[in-house]
Design a protein around this motif. Sequence first.
Motif, mmCIF file in Angstrom:
data_model
loop_
_atom_site.group_PDB
_atom_site.id
_atom_site.type_symbol
_atom_site.label_atom_id
_atom_site.label_comp_id
_atom_site.label_asym_id
_atom_site.label_seq_id
_atom_site.Cartn_x
_atom_site.Cartn_y
_atom_site.Cartn_z
ATOM 1 N N ILE A 95 1.169 -1.131 -0.046
ATOM 2 C CA ILE A 95 -0.222 -0.049 -0.856
ATOM 3 C C ILE A 95 1.227 1.208 0.223
ATOM 4 C CG2 ILE A 95 -1.512 -0.933 1.376
ATOM 5 C CD1 ILE A 95 -0.558 0.896 4.014
ATOM 6 N N GLN A 96 0.263 1.936 -0.441
ATOM 7 C CA GLN A 96 0.756 3.573 -0.452
ATOM 8 C C GLN A 96 -0.048 4.517 1.446
ATOM 9 O OE1 GLN A 96 -0.140 5.435 -3.442
ATOM 10 N NE2 GLN A 96 1.892 5.229 -4.547
ATOM 11 N N LEU A 97 0.876 4.804 2.069
ATOM 12 C CA LEU A 97 0.121 5.137 2.937
ATOM 13 C C LEU A 97 0.293 6.952 3.012
ATOM 14 C CD1 LEU A 97 -0.975 4.219 6.432
ATOM 15 C CD2 LEU A 97 0.520 5.948 6.635
ATOM 16 N N LYS A 98 -1.117 7.224 2.667
ATOM 17 C CA LYS A 98 -0.632 9.084 2.573
ATOM 18 C C LYS A 98 -0.671 9.399 4.528
ATOM 19 C CE LYS A 98 -1.489 9.216 -1.657
ATOM 20 N NZ LYS A 98 -2.464 9.370 -2.839
ATOM 21 N N GLN A 99 0.026 10.567 4.733
ATOM 22 C CA GLN A 99 0.075 10.836 5.758
ATOM 23 C C GLN A 99 0.015 12.593 5.720
ATOM 24 O OE1 GLN A 99 3.086 9.231 8.055
ATOM 25 N NE2 GLN A 99 1.563 8.550 9.438
ATOM 26 N N VAL A 100 -0.398 13.312 6.047
ATOM 27 C CA VAL A 100 -0.004 15.247 6.252
ATOM 28 C C VAL A 100 0.765 15.372 5.065
ATOM 29 C CG1 VAL A 100 -0.661 17.466 6.696
ATOM 30 C CG2 VAL A 100 -2.382 15.195 7.840
ATOM 31 N N ASN A 101 2.017 14.734 6.031
ATOM 32 C CA ASN A 101 2.861 15.407 5.226
ATOM 33 C C ASN A 101 4.051 14.536 4.610
ATOM 34 O OD1 ASN A 101 2.298 18.481 5.904
ATOM 35 N ND2 ASN A 101 3.592 17.690 7.978
ATOM 36 N N GLN A 102 4.023 13.224 4.753
ATOM 37 C CA GLN A 102 4.642 12.828 3.604
ATOM 38 C C GLN A 102 3.778 10.796 3.619
ATOM 39 O OE1 GLN A 102 7.188 10.233 6.497
ATOM 40 N NE2 GLN A 102 6.052 10.298 8.300
ATOM 41 N N GLN A 103 4.500 10.886 2.569
ATOM 42 C CA GLN A 103 3.821 8.852 2.237
ATOM 43 C C GLN A 103 4.639 8.117 2.443
ATOM 44 O OE1 GLN A 103 2.394 9.655 -1.474
ATOM 45 N NE2 GLN A 103 2.228 7.868 -2.571
ATOM 46 N N ILE A 104 3.952 6.885 2.925
ATOM 47 C CA ILE A 104 4.998 5.493 3.365
ATOM 48 C C ILE A 104 4.512 4.818 2.451
ATOM 49 C CG2 ILE A 104 6.250 3.962 4.939
ATOM 50 C CD1 ILE A 104 5.281 5.801 7.020
ATOM 51 N N GLU A 105 5.447 3.524 1.404
ATOM 52 C CA GLU A 105 4.892 2.757 0.556
ATOM 53 C C GLU A 105 5.449 1.403 1.516
ATOM 54 O OE1 GLU A 105 6.206 2.274 -2.559
ATOM 55 O OE2 GLU A 105 5.568 4.353 -3.195
ATOM 56 N N GLY A 106 4.605 -0.086 1.380
ATOM 57 C CA GLY A 106 5.006 -0.575 2.113
ATOM 58 C C GLY A 106 3.925 -1.493 2.025
ATOM 59 N N THR A 107 4.100 -3.095 2.979
ATOM 60 C CA THR A 107 2.853 -4.122 2.869
ATOM 61 C C THR A 107 2.495 -4.503 4.477
ATOM 62 O OG1 THR A 107 4.400 -5.357 1.752
ATOM 63 C CG2 THR A 107 2.632 -6.868 2.238
ATOM 64 N N ILE A 108 1.171 -4.262 4.584
ATOM 65 C CA ILE A 108 0.231 -4.270 5.688
ATOM 66 C C ILE A 108 1.075 -5.655 6.177
ATOM 67 C CG2 ILE A 108 -1.990 -4.281 6.788
ATOM 68 C CD1 ILE A 108 -2.596 -3.011 4.469
#
Length: 319
Positions: free
Chosen positions: A278-291
Amino acid sequence: MREKIKEIFIQSRHQFVSGEEISKQLNISRTAVWKHIEELKKEGYQFEAIRKRGYRLLNDPDDISKERLKANLSTQWLGKEIIYFSEVDSTQRVAHELAKNGVPHGTVVITDEQTEGKGRLGRTWFSEKGKGIWMSFILRPSFAYHQALQITLFTSVVLANTLKKLYQRNFLIKWPNDIYINGKKVSGILTEMHGEQDQIHYMIIGIGINTHQITFPENLKEIATSIQQETGYIPKRIELIQHFFTEFEQDYSRFEGEGFMPFYKQYNDALYGKGRRIQLKQVNQQIEGTIMCIDSNGYLILQEDDGKEAKVVSGDIFF
Ligand code: BT5
């Protein structure tokens, strides 16, 4: 007045009630009774009308008026006070006002339609008339701030469990606050609180559940669904709300005493998208990874591409 007329018909158990009886009981004219009945027909009430005998209610409309909600509700505090609107901008807004004015723990605000339903972060929640459950309830918790953050997760577990029990389908939770079925969102939860670091004055839990929609507006078609659409059941909103209140109240005492710990395994069992990238979108950043899972605090654990684990507190998941 219309609510009172509804009540008379609901209690009549499909027997005839004369217009005269109603007009006497409510102290209104026969013409006024007739006008209300015409309005009720528009809301889905079906009547048989026979001269000299009056009106007989033919169906069991899926009506969520206060009287119907309270009848047979076995809770101690949740839903003891119910504020019902046939239409309102947002139950969340009303609940905030009531909470500021001191209404008791467990007060519920519910409506048949919202014109400005709210999602998180200024997003909107589509709340079509008669097609879902749009409600907010007020909690005056005794626990500390950090535990309050977990209440959305706790509420998701209770709601997913209730839906599973009633409709025997695999309702899952998309972290942190969405209920999914067959890959689409059927319900969303919005938690807001008012207070300071060490003292919560009140919390408002807002819940939207799509029950009866057959179609959605273009922008939601691909992502939203309803219980009816996915399960074939025609849900009874009253039944669903009452089951949910009962479960919530029972589990809430445990949540108050023991925190999220007793519930996080159930949350993980229902976690949507486990093992997916997934891509996890936060207010100031974005992380990619597997749940991977959530931990006992409710943080989402992702495995990043370099194998490292990332723990996240908030954000929106995109597949
Ligand atoms: C939520 O926000 O999912 C929380 C929704 C809470 C709604 C309840 S209804 C009663 C109470 N009173 C209120 O005013 N609100 C609460 P969020 O995670 O931000 O999701 C919002 C997004 O979901 C929108 O941007 C749309 O993409 C999508 N959406 C909007 N309406 C929807 C619907 N009816 N069903 C499924 N998805 C929807």
